[in-house]
Enzyme design. Sequence first.
Site, PDB file in Angstrom:
ATOM      1  N   ASP A 208     -12.517 -17.302   3.987  1.00  0.00           N
ATOM      2  CA  ASP A 208     -12.914 -16.006   4.250  1.00  0.00           C
ATOM      3  C   ASP A 208     -13.055 -15.567   5.670  1.00  0.00           C
ATOM      4  O   ASP A 208     -13.077 -14.448   6.048  1.00  0.00           O
ATOM      5  CB  ASP A 208     -14.124 -15.707   3.616  1.00  0.00           C
ATOM      6  CG  ASP A 208     -13.684 -15.802   2.005  1.00  0.00           C
ATOM      7  OD1 ASP A 208     -12.625 -15.996   1.607  1.00  0.00           O
ATOM      8  OD2 ASP A 208     -14.899 -15.393   1.087  1.00  0.00           O
TER       9      ASP A 208
ATOM     10  N   GLN B  23      -4.704 -20.149  -2.281  1.00  0.00           N
ATOM     11  CA  GLN B  23      -4.987 -19.579  -0.874  1.00  0.00           C
ATOM     12  C   GLN B  23      -5.792 -20.764  -0.123  1.00  0.00           C
ATOM     13  O   GLN B  23      -5.769 -20.774   1.170  1.00  0.00           O
ATOM     14  CB  GLN B  23      -5.820 -18.304  -0.632  1.00  0.00           C
ATOM     15  CG  GLN B  23      -5.043 -17.152  -1.149  1.00  0.00           C
ATOM     16  CD  GLN B  23      -5.926 -15.994  -1.676  1.00  0.00           C
ATOM     17  OE1 GLN B  23      -6.005 -15.239  -0.932  1.00  0.00           O
ATOM     18  NE2 GLN B  23      -6.265 -15.909  -2.832  1.00  0.00           N
TER      19      GLN B  23
END
Length: 362
Positions: A140, A286
Amino acid sequence: MKKIGVLTGGGDAPGLNAVIRAVVKTAVRSYDCQVVGIRDGYDGFLNPKGLLPLGRDEVRGILPRGGTILGTANRGNPFAREVLRNGVMIVEDISDEIVAAIKKIKLDALIVIGGDGTLKISQELFAKGVPVIGVPKTIDNDVGGTEVTFGFDTALDTATEAIDKLHTTAESHHRVMVLELMGRDAGFIALHAGVAGGADVILIPEIPFHYDAVVRKIMRRIEGGRHFSILAVSEGAKSQEGEQVFSRSGDAVYLPRLGGVGHLVGSYIENNTEQETRVTVLGHIQRGGTPTPFDRWLATRYGAAATRLAAKGGFGRMVSLSNGEVGDISLEEALAVPKRVDVYGDGVRTARDMGISFGDEE
Ligand code: F6P
């Protein structure tokens, strides 16, 4: 420095193994120091088989491997740990047990590789006397005090490739394609991949959106003869009227699980335009796979720097990237302000200059 420990905590991120390898190689080669890996985050201190001696043989060949050879846990907070007492599961602070276990094995330093949750725990353990050094990790990219965390670049690559692939099918079928991406409280993946992949709409947690503004953007495209649109949506995005969308609520041990905003946006578009719409949730794809060269480079630098910092006794600090150089910063300072997309910064401005909507126009 005779013996150091290394553990990985929280969600995995490509590059964890590269950090572990760099810690071991630096410790062995430059300091003639032993390294112990702790399995599954802090849980390894409680498990009789939780410690894994790491030498050069154990880290051979792991540089390009995703995941972590040590295992990880995102519910292993020793300050709020599920434990069985008299046949009943309760949540308890067992941090003193962890501190005692660390003392027992005589670690001169503990290198903790984690995101803000894991690093916060290590800061609290530092306050209890544990000689911790932090290494910032997360796809993130939302850890403060550093320009970038390793793992982000690989996730960005995967997200951008997904947008590129959705583009060709969207164009062929004249469809709207919504791609839900990771990004709990920070929209870096959606913003960067959205710009890199030429998305038409980017929705991120930092900029609450209006559903109707999204529809208007798609209608403008149709009026201009472009019968397909691509949306990059952070899982943590929220509308101006609503809250973030969760697929599972949280408790004292688990964080609430995000998920579902992509489908809400997709349904709204289909119900309010003539456009056929499809939704893709990219999810843990991801987080997996082999790290990019940039992530291997950064992770290796972080691991080596963390070991050098341990040798200097720089405890309670985290390695960080600043102006392209790896240095360090106190955990307290790094964790004081989490990193978020600057909504007035050049990244968002550039996206707007490209005609990308954040769904925030009135
Ligand atoms: O913090 C990294 C992250 O991938 C977030 O983007 C996401 O919300 C979360 O982890 C998912 O965690 P889990 O693997 O526990 O579902």
